[in-house]
Scaffold this active site. Structure first.
Site, PDB file in Angstrom:
ATOM      1  N   ARG A  52       1.010  -1.404  -0.207  1.00  0.00           N
ATOM      2  CA  ARG A  52      -0.372   0.158  -0.307  1.00  0.00           C
ATOM      3  C   ARG A  52       1.163   0.931   0.169  1.00  0.00           C
ATOM      4  O   ARG A  52       1.731   1.521   1.132  1.00  0.00           O
ATOM      5  CB  ARG A  52      -0.834   0.453   0.819  1.00  0.00           C
ATOM      6  N   SER A 154      -8.045   0.378   0.286  1.00  0.00           N
ATOM      7  CA  SER A 154      -9.332   0.491   1.175  1.00  0.00           C
ATOM      8  C   SER A 154      -9.902   1.976   1.225  1.00  0.00           C
ATOM      9  O   SER A 154     -10.595   3.202   0.408  1.00  0.00           O
ATOM     10  CB  SER A 154      -9.497  -0.359   2.062  1.00  0.00           C
ATOM     11  N   ASP A 313     -14.184  -0.002  -0.651  1.00  0.00           N
ATOM     12  CA  ASP A 313     -13.804  -1.202  -1.331  1.00  0.00           C
ATOM     13  C   ASP A 313     -14.980  -1.987  -0.683  1.00  0.00           C
ATOM     14  O   ASP A 313     -15.060  -3.290  -0.662  1.00  0.00           O
ATOM     15  CB  ASP A 313     -12.781  -1.121  -1.575  1.00  0.00           C
ATOM     16  N   ARG A 316     -16.250  -3.035   5.312  1.00  0.00           N
ATOM     17  CA  ARG A 316     -15.880  -2.790   6.271  1.00  0.00           C
ATOM     18  C   ARG A 316     -17.319  -1.748   5.978  1.00  0.00           C
ATOM     19  O   ARG A 316     -17.709  -1.425   4.994  1.00  0.00           O
ATOM     20  CB  ARG A 316     -15.069  -1.032   7.075  1.00  0.00           C
ATOM     21  N   GLU A 414     -13.200  -6.876  14.109  1.00  0.00           N
ATOM     22  CA  GLU A 414     -12.217  -5.957  14.534  1.00  0.00           C
ATOM     23  C   GLU A 414     -13.089  -4.627  15.004  1.00  0.00           C
ATOM     24  O   GLU A 414     -13.890  -4.097  14.546  1.00  0.00           O
ATOM     25  CB  GLU A 414     -11.226  -6.561  13.806  1.00  0.00           C
TER      26      GLU A 414
END
Length: 602
Positions: A52, A154, A313, A316, A414
């Site tokens: 990334r 993301s 993306d 989440r 998470e």
């Protein structure tokens, strides 16, 4: 000399991309040494999160050449690991990111990756259009492929992109694969003869488009988690959805349809993919209200009481709910973990008489920096709870291990608003989570209850678990190292703090060094990593605080939680105590003024 040598080599190749070549020539002409060093000083490191970085010229950036080099190394490593690679193949997906100044885009990078693999005779399942990240691991598992690649950054800033890798088990890679791939990249830096031939690759018989099949199978598969179809058909609750200029819109609409839910109202200004993310400062719904202002306005206009927000993306999910006061409450990742975990367990309990696994074979997982609320529910209800290292790469791989042993993994989460609500995707999945949340809201509405009511009920039954998480920004690696070494040598060499601002510390776990004072041999049970910083302090008052560096952003994060026994409902006292604990941790352990740390932007 070293820089110019690297630059000359890169320029020879960059002729394939005139925009990056022009950018390098301009820097050389202007003798912009700091910029050249930034671009060419150090190669991007390939880790368990893949790559990334910013899009642009040079070995430190995401560009045509570094994508080819990375994929060549990945391909070479796959050839070592799989004798049937040329029979099974690899899936590649991409989001909508693009960087016009360098000519880079997720689609361009995905096509180059496909070209490399096809040049070696590897079948490639390249999505013909943008997809959510969860579709890639789903396709790996569904088609039995050797690996998957998702080109996405993301929720990172718009100039960034990334290269995320999944293994044959459908989960993100973990050691030793990261080191094996990184070594293979270094051994395959020179582009192979046909690596640039995207036109030939796109005409190859080895190229397949899994888009329609995957979309259909995914929507079919997640329906096994739909338990209240008739209720969904008749619900009066109104929901708003935003994809925050990312890929999520059409896929969440389809998931709602698969559950027979009314389609959510879409935030018009944000529903279509736009790599500029023009309406938000940060394209990350985890940042809260600032990203949701347009959603609040649409919800107020339409009379909607719940907002669902995906990151760009769509792996989440954030949720907000309108309160009786008229104000909006944005749930934290830990609060949503409590709500979704409770709901999925209730649905499992209702279905277990239909031949489902016994409760002793049921598991839920969360990362070690996330709330321990699932542990409290597990203790009372009788199922198993396990915690893993931070990141879904660990939870996905552990879930697969458990499933291979015949166990049922109901849920994993998470705190960074990531939820695995279906074992069909061994990673966080904001699309299935959105549909399951939609049904949950539909059910609660039929009982004249809200998510906020249900959250209070969960805490009253299993004990309040209140958390406070944030971060400081720091771009200086030496400062970060000095900060953590100070904690490891607090009152002399190899001595951790015994208290912090009057709060006594009862245990320390350091997953960088492998130290854990709770273990008889002082050795940590969870895997350790010297490449990242992570220390957890347990306090005498029941508080737990973890300090860690981010693997993808220049942040030093903290995660704190204070838990109470069931029946202790003095929430204000708990919040005050946690606030005080966080204040002294920041003052004594972070020392933001001394270390020149930038607080999280409001």
């Amino acid at each position: 000399y070293t820089y110019y040598n690297k630059i000359n080599i890169t320029l020879c190749v960059c002729l394939q991309n005139p925009k990056t070549a022009a950018a390098v020539r301009t820097m050389v002409k202007d003798r912009a040494m700091s910029e050249l060093q930034k671009c060419f000083g150090a190669r991007m490191e390939f880790g368990t999160a893949g790559l990334r970085a910013a899009m642009g010229p040079g070995v430190s950036c995401m560009n045509d050449l570094t994508i080819i080099q990375t994929t060549q190394g990945f391909c070479a490593y796959l050839e070592q690991c799989f004798t049937d690679l040329k029979q099974r193949g690899v899936v590649i997906g991409f989001d909508a990111r693009a960087h016009p100044p360098s000519g880079g885009s997720s689609k361009r990078f995905a096509c180059l990756a496909a070209s490399v693999l096809i040049s070696r005779g590897v079948p490639v399942y390249l999505f013909s259009d943008i997809t959510p990240t969860p579709y890639v691991p789903f396709t790996v598992s569904h088609l039995g492929l050797c690996a998957g690649v998702m080109v996405t950054a993301s929720h990172n800033p718009k100039q960034d992109n990334g290269y995320k890798v999944y293994w044959a088990n459908g989960a993100q890679i973990i050691p030793p694969h990261d080191k094996g791939i990184a070594a293979a990249i270094e051994q395959n830096l020179e582009p192979w003869p046909k690596s640039w031939d995207t036109d030939g690759a796109l005409q190859s018989s080895l190229l397949n488009d899994p888009y329609q099949d995957t979309h259909r199978e995914y929507c079919q598969t997640i329906q096994q988690h739909c338990f209240h179809r008739e209720l969904n058909k008749n619900t009066k609750v109104k929901v708003v959805h935003t994809s925050v200029h990312g890929v999520g819109h059409i896929f969440v609409q389809a998931a709602f349809k698969a559950f027979d839910l009314q389609p959510p109202y879409a935030v018009e200004e944000q529903k279509d993919p736009d790599p500029e993310f023009p309406t938000v400062k940060y394209p990350n719904p985890e940042e809260g209200e600032g990203v949701l202002m347009l959603s609040f306005a649409l919800a107020d206009k339409e009379g909607a009481t719940v907002i669902l927000a995906n990151d760009p993306d769509a792996d989440r999910l954030a949720i907000a709910e309108k309160q009786e006061s008229g104000q909006w409450m944005v749930f934290s990742g830990n609060e949503l973990g409590a709500l979704l975990g409770w709901w999925i367990f209730q649905c499992w309990k209702q279905q277990k008489e239909d031949g489902k696994a016994s409760i002793k074979d049921v598991y839920m997982l969360s990362s070690t920096v996330s709330s321990k609320i699932l542990r409290a529910i597990a203790v009372k209800e009788g199922f198993h709870f396990e915690e893993t290292l931070t990141g879904f790469k660990w939870m996905g791989n552990r879930a697969k291990e458990l499933m291979d042993q015949g166990k049922t993994v109901l849920f994993a989460f998470e705190e960074a608003i990531g939820y695995m609500c279906s074992p069909a995707v061994l990673d966080k999945d904001g699309v299935s989570a959105a549909a399951i949340a939609g049904e949950f809201v539909s059910y609660l509405t039929s009982k004249n209850r809200t998510l906020s009511h249900q959250l209070r009920s969960i805490y009253e039954e299993y004990g309040y678990h209140i958390s406070k998480n944030s971060y400081f920004i720091c771009h200086d690696q030496d400062t970060i190292k000095r900060l953590f070494e100070h904690l490891r040598n607090y009152a002399g060499e190899n001595s951790y703090p015994k208290e912090c601002g009057g709060f006594a510390i009862t245990a320390v776990r350091d997953l960088t060094t492998g130290y854990d004072s709770n273990q008889t041999d002082n050795k940590a049970v969870l895997p350790t990593s010297k490449s990242s910083q992570m220390i957890t302090f347990t306090f005498a008052n029941g508080g737990v605080a973890t300090m860690r560096t981010s693997g993808t952003e220049p942040k030093i994060k903290y995660y704190t939680e204070l838990c109470s026994a069931p029946g202790n409902s003095d929430l204000n006292q708990l919040k005050t105590e946690l606030d005080n604990l966080v204040d002294v941790i920041v003052e004594h352990f972070y020392q933001p003024e001394k270390n020149n740390l930038t607080p999280r932007p409001e």
